[in-house]
Design a protein around this motif. Structure first.
Motif, PDB file in Angstrom:
ATOM      1  N   GLU A 183       0.870  -1.176   0.000  1.00  0.00           N
ATOM      2  CA  GLU A 183       0.000   0.000   0.000  1.00  0.00           C
ATOM      3  C   GLU A 183       0.907   1.225   0.000  1.00  0.00           C
ATOM      4  N   LYS A 184       0.793   2.036  -1.025  1.00  0.00           N
ATOM      5  CA  LYS A 184       1.686   3.195  -1.157  1.00  0.00           C
ATOM      6  C   LYS A 184       1.434   4.252  -0.079  1.00  0.00           C
ATOM      7  N   ARG A 185       0.184   4.342   0.397  1.00  0.00           N
ATOM      8  CA  ARG A 185      -0.140   5.436   1.304  1.00  0.00           C
ATOM      9  C   ARG A 185       0.409   5.286   2.712  1.00  0.00           C
ATOM     10  N   GLU A 186       0.538   4.053   3.214  1.00  0.00           N
ATOM     11  CA  GLU A 186       1.120   3.926   4.548  1.00  0.00           C
ATOM     12  C   GLU A 186       1.883   2.625   4.673  1.00  0.00           C
ATOM     13  N   THR A 187       2.856   2.626   5.541  1.00  0.00           N
ATOM     14  CA  THR A 187       3.689   1.455   5.737  1.00  0.00           C
ATOM     15  C   THR A 187       3.191   0.726   6.969  1.00  0.00           C
ATOM     16  N   LEU A 188       3.090  -0.589   6.843  1.00  0.00           N
ATOM     17  CA  LEU A 188       2.541  -1.416   7.902  1.00  0.00           C
ATOM     18  C   LEU A 188       3.556  -2.484   8.291  1.00  0.00           C
ATOM     19  N   VAL A 189       3.744  -2.663   9.588  1.00  0.00           N
ATOM     20  CA  VAL A 189       4.587  -3.738  10.103  1.00  0.00           C
ATOM     21  C   VAL A 189       3.664  -4.690  10.842  1.00  0.00           C
ATOM     22  N   LEU A 190       3.732  -5.975  10.494  1.00  0.00           N
ATOM     23  CA  LEU A 190       2.889  -6.983  11.132  1.00  0.00           C
ATOM     24  C   LEU A 190       3.743  -7.862  12.029  1.00  0.00           C
ATOM     25  N   THR A 191       3.331  -8.008  13.286  1.00  0.00           N
ATOM     26  CA  THR A 191       4.054  -8.887  14.198  1.00  0.00           C
ATOM     27  C   THR A 191       3.448 -10.280  14.097  1.00  0.00           C
ATOM     28  N   THR A 192       4.296 -11.289  14.046  1.00  0.00           N
ATOM     29  CA  THR A 192       3.830 -12.653  13.846  1.00  0.00           C
ATOM     30  C   THR A 192       3.663 -13.403  15.163  1.00  0.00           C
ATOM     31  N   HIS A 193       4.703 -13.397  15.997  1.00  0.00           N
ATOM     32  CA  HIS A 193       4.677 -14.117  17.267  1.00  0.00           C
ATOM     33  C   HIS A 193       5.833 -13.611  18.115  1.00  0.00           C
ATOM     34  N   GLY A 194       5.868 -14.038  19.358  1.00  0.00           N
ATOM     35  CA  GLY A 194       6.923 -13.586  20.251  1.00  0.00           C
ATOM     36  C   GLY A 194       7.560 -14.721  21.017  1.00  0.00           C
ATOM     37  N   ILE A 195       8.759 -14.458  21.522  1.00  0.00           N
ATOM     38  CA  ILE A 195       9.457 -15.424  22.372  1.00  0.00           C
ATOM     39  C   ILE A 195      10.175 -14.675  23.490  1.00  0.00           C
ATOM     40  N   ILE A 196      10.441 -15.409  24.561  1.00  0.00           N
ATOM     41  CA  ILE A 196      11.377 -14.941  25.578  1.00  0.00           C
ATOM     42  C   ILE A 196      12.686 -15.625  25.216  1.00  0.00           C
ATOM     43  N   LYS A 197      13.700 -14.819  24.938  1.00  0.00           N
ATOM     44  CA  LYS A 197      14.960 -15.350  24.429  1.00  0.00           C
ATOM     45  C   LYS A 197      15.836 -15.826  25.587  1.00  0.00           C
ATOM     46  N   LYS A 198      16.317 -17.055  25.483  1.00  0.00           N
ATOM     47  CA  LYS A 198      17.134 -17.642  26.549  1.00  0.00           C
ATOM     48  C   LYS A 198      18.623 -17.623  26.215  1.00  0.00           C
ATOM     49  N   THR A 199      18.965 -17.550  24.918  1.00  0.00           N
ATOM     50  CA  THR A 199      20.367 -17.568  24.512  1.00  0.00           C
ATOM     51  C   THR A 199      20.666 -16.329  23.672  1.00  0.00           C
ATOM     52  N   GLY A 200      21.920 -16.143  23.321  1.00  0.00           N
ATOM     53  CA  GLY A 200      22.317 -14.991  22.522  1.00  0.00           C
ATOM     54  C   GLY A 200      21.839 -15.073  21.083  1.00  0.00           C
ATOM     55  N   LYS A 201      21.675 -16.280  20.577  1.00  0.00           N
ATOM     56  CA  LYS A 201      21.313 -16.459  19.170  1.00  0.00           C
ATOM     57  C   LYS A 201      19.801 -16.634  19.037  1.00  0.00           C
ATOM     58  N   THR A 202      19.228 -15.971  18.037  1.00  0.00           N
ATOM     59  CA  THR A 202      17.803 -16.117  17.774  1.00  0.00           C
ATOM     60  C   THR A 202      17.548 -17.490  17.162  1.00  0.00           C
ATOM     61  N   PRO A 203      16.615 -18.264  17.737  1.00  0.00           N
ATOM     62  CA  PRO A 203      16.350 -19.611  17.204  1.00  0.00           C
ATOM     63  C   PRO A 203      15.891 -19.569  15.745  1.00  0.00           C
ATOM     64  N   GLU A 204      16.541 -20.375  14.916  1.00  0.00           N
ATOM     65  CA  GLU A 204      16.215 -20.443  13.493  1.00  0.00           C
ATOM     66  C   GLU A 204      14.758 -20.843  13.271  1.00  0.00           C
ATOM     67  N   LYS A 205      14.226 -21.715  14.137  1.00  0.00           N
ATOM     68  CA  LYS A 205      12.843 -22.178  13.980  1.00  0.00           C
ATOM     69  C   LYS A 205      11.857 -21.015  14.121  1.00  0.00           C
ATOM     70  N   ASP A 206      12.188 -20.019  14.919  1.00  0.00           N
ATOM     71  CA  ASP A 206      11.294 -18.870  15.065  1.00  0.00           C
ATOM     72  C   ASP A 206      11.361 -17.950  13.860  1.00  0.00           C
ATOM     73  N   ILE A 207      12.528 -17.843  13.243  1.00  0.00           N
ATOM     74  CA  ILE A 207      12.649 -17.069  12.005  1.00  0.00           C
ATOM     75  C   ILE A 207      11.839 -17.768  10.908  1.00  0.00           C
ATOM     76  N   GLU A 208      11.953 -19.096  10.836  1.00  0.00           N
ATOM     77  CA  GLU A 208      11.189 -19.875   9.851  1.00  0.00           C
ATOM     78  C   GLU A 208       9.689 -19.739  10.077  1.00  0.00           C
ATOM     79  N   LYS A 209       9.284 -19.777  11.338  1.00  0.00           N
ATOM     80  CA  LYS A 209       7.861 -19.627  11.669  1.00  0.00           C
ATOM     81  C   LYS A 209       7.354 -18.277  11.186  1.00  0.00           C
ATOM     82  N   ALA A 210       8.129 -17.223  11.415  1.00  0.00           N
ATOM     83  CA  ALA A 210       7.742 -15.879  10.970  1.00  0.00           C
ATOM     84  C   ALA A 210       7.645 -15.832   9.443  1.00  0.00           C
ATOM     85  N   LYS A 211       8.582 -16.508   8.754  1.00  0.00           N
ATOM     86  CA  LYS A 211       8.543 -16.545   7.287  1.00  0.00           C
ATOM     87  C   LYS A 211       7.269 -17.222   6.797  1.00  0.00           C
TER      88      LYS A 211
END
Length: 112
Positions: free
Chosen positions: A72-100
């Motif tokens: 939509e040219k008139r406004e930019t929208l960011v959609l949040t998919t899901h959330g996690i409480i992060k336990k380690t320094g690296k973002t879990p790949e499975k959560d990136i895949e889930k968001a995709k």
């Protein structure tokens, strides 16, 4: 001035509702702040089309995964998919895949 709007998809909304009120308020505050500033500590690109809203509160790292809908040219929208409480320094790949996957499903439904 706001740079984008944020829409919380079902899983992201449920994740926020499960949090205690102070933590949820801090996450919402940081998202609102990210709308007006370019701060990688608050909103950062992860991989491909996936981004994350980042909050550190009471030694807890909270992440809300998101993607842009700029069709939509008139406004930019960011959609949040899901959330996690992060336990380690690296973002879990499975959560990136889930968001995709959520992103693909969103655009499939939108373009019908």
């Amino acid at each position: 001035m706001k740079k984008f709007e944020v829409l919380f998809l079902t899983e992201a909304r449920e994740f926020l509702l499960e949090m205690d009120e102070k933590s949820r308020n801090k996450v919402i505050f940081n998202i609102d702040k990210a709308k007006i500033t370019n701060d990688n500590n608050l909103f950062k690109k992860l991989k491909g089309e996936i981004w994350e809203f980042r909050t550190l509160y009471n030694n807890t790292h909270c992440r809300l995964f998101a993607f842009w809908d700029k069709e939509e040219k008139r406004e930019t929208l960011v959609l949040t998919t899901h959330g996690i409480i992060k336990k380690t320094g690296k973002t879990p790949e499975k959560d990136i895949e889930k968001a995709k996957q959520i992103r693909l499903k969103y655009f499939e439904q939108k373009n019908r």
